[in-house]
Enzyme design. Structure first.
Site, short mmCIF file in Angstrom:
data_model
loop_
_atom_site.label_atom_id
_atom_site.label_comp_id
_atom_site.label_asym_id
_atom_site.label_seq_id
_atom_site.Cartn_x
_atom_site.Cartn_y
_atom_site.Cartn_z
N ASP A 193 -4.45 -4.85 5.97
CA ASP A 193 -4.77 -5.68 4.81
C ASP A 193 -3.58 -6.57 4.47
O ASP A 193 -2.44 -6.12 4.44
CB ASP A 193 -5.12 -4.79 3.61
N MET A 244 -0.07 1.15 5.16
CA MET A 244 -0.83 1.45 6.38
C MET A 244 -1.97 0.45 6.53
O MET A 244 -2.56 0.02 5.54
CB MET A 244 -1.40 2.87 6.29
N SER A 300 0.85 -1.19 0.00
CA SER A 300 0.00 0.00 0.00
C SER A 300 0.89 1.24 0.00
O SER A 300 1.71 1.39 -0.89
CB SER A 300 -0.96 -0.02 1.20
N THR A 301 0.75 2.12 0.99
CA THR A 301 1.51 3.37 1.01
C THR A 301 3.01 3.12 0.90
O THR A 301 3.59 2.39 1.70
CB THR A 301 1.23 4.14 2.32
N HIS A 332 -2.69 -1.03 -3.34
CA HIS A 332 -3.83 -0.13 -3.16
C HIS A 332 -3.64 1.09 -4.07
O HIS A 332 -2.77 1.92 -3.82
CB HIS A 332 -3.95 0.31 -1.71
#
Length: 347
Positions: free
Chosen positions: A290, A287, A168-169, A194
């Site tokens: 998930d 973050m 993600s991030t 993401h």
């Protein structure tokens, strides 16, 4: 203590709506705003915001130039808000290479600022935890956007294994670093990052120019074969399925998982189910939580599992939860992930 956010966008309407909507969240405070980078440059030194929301196409100085200058002299977590056009998506991917920590689609048509505000608030919270040292280091290494490939392009010995990577991030760059160090002919790789619709296509195309492997945005029914990397499209979950003796991917628009679609958990759970011990799972920077449950199912099914360590993560959230829940067999720095994958294949 509130997260201080600075908004830089040439649209007065967008700035007003963002300010109004984000002020509804008790943990977020709009500390300043500007219509162009020159105005923003002077204000952020005084405001010292925790996070900046930055438009790309602005007068006087474009967002990429401003971002580059920020990362040199005043590093700050930046969320890019860009159009869904092909050009806008390509520029946003370049912004991530320059140090932006996340990207969102600029509202257009039926998709309004009001519709995006909940997701934006989550991204702001994630950005507030970003390691500035990691962002600055990434900017320095990517100024010329040259990827040093430590592996040759010789074809890797094929196997029946499948590799699943979730992030993600900070993940767009982390994934790029991993893929750039893997040789051609690797076992098939499935990636869930993401990211909004359309941006995933531009990102996959960018990865394809930088890596020895063939990278593309997945389409429903794509066959999973050696040397191929399939990226889950924004707005769709990607899962592994068997079709006779072959593996394929299926895309669906079932409910978001952990507020994400695509989400890492559905992909990894399907890999656990259909590939079992013949799989390798990797969880990278991001973050939230998930991927932790899916990676744990992979490990329980006999797969080898790898997690990025805290020091090299832009945000040590997803890898941390996965590690704490016993999903990670090997926790390693980002620069060691590719070699660890290769070791797991040979094991």
């Amino acid at each position: 203590m509130s997260i201080k956010v600075f908004v830089c966008d040439d649209s007065a309407l967008v700035r007003k709506i963002l300010t109004t909507q984000l002020d509804k969240f008790p943990d977020i405070e709009i500390s300043g705003q500007a219509a162009d980078p020159y105005e923003a440059r002077d204000k952020i030194v005084i405001n010292k915001p925790d996070v900046m929301i930055l438009d790309i196409e602005m007068p006087k100085m474009d967002g990429l130039t401003f971002l580059s200058k920020l990362m040199q002299s005043f590093p700050i977590p930046v969320i890019i808000v860009s159009s869904l056009s092909k050009k806008g998506s390509d520029v946003a991917i370049r912004a991530l290479e320059l140090g932006a920590c996340d990207v969102m689609a600029k509202p257009n048509g039926s998709y309004s600022v009001v519709d995006m505000v909940d997701e934006l608030a989550e991204k702001i919270r994630a950005a507030s935890h970003v390691s500035l040292a990691t962002l600055k280091a990434r900017y320095e290494s990517n100024k010329q956007v040259v990827v040093q490939q430590t592996q040759s392009k010789a074809v890797f010995k094929t196997t029946d294994k499948i590799i699943a990577i979730g992030s993600s991030t900070g993940g767009t760059e982390a994934v790029k670093d991993v893929l750039a160090m893997l040789p051609a002919g690797m076992p098939p790789i499935l990636i869930t990052q993401h990211m909004p619709p359309n941006f995933t296509k531009s990102w996959a195309e960018r990865l394809n120019t930088l890596c020895p492997l063939h990278v593309s945005e997945a389409q429903n029914g794509d066959e999973v074969t050696a040397g191929k990397v399939l990226v889950a499209p924004g707005g769709y979950h990607m899962v592994l399925r068997r079709n006779g003796a072959r593996y394929i991917v299926e895309l669906n628009q079932e409910e978001p998982v952990w507020h994400q679609r695509p989400a890492v958990d559905p992909m990894m759970e399907s890999v656990a189910q259909y590939a079992g011990k013949n799989a390798i799972g990797v969880i990278l920077t991001g973050m939230g939580r998930d991927g932790a449950a899916g990676l744990k199912k992979m490990r329980d099914a006999g797969a080898k599992t790898i997690g990025q360590d805290e020091k090299s993560s832009v945000v040590y959230g997803m890898p941390k939860v996965a590690f704490e829940e016993g999903a990670v067999m090997y926790q390693v720095p980002l620069k060691a992930v590719a070699n660890k994958i290769i070791e797991c294949i040979d094991d």
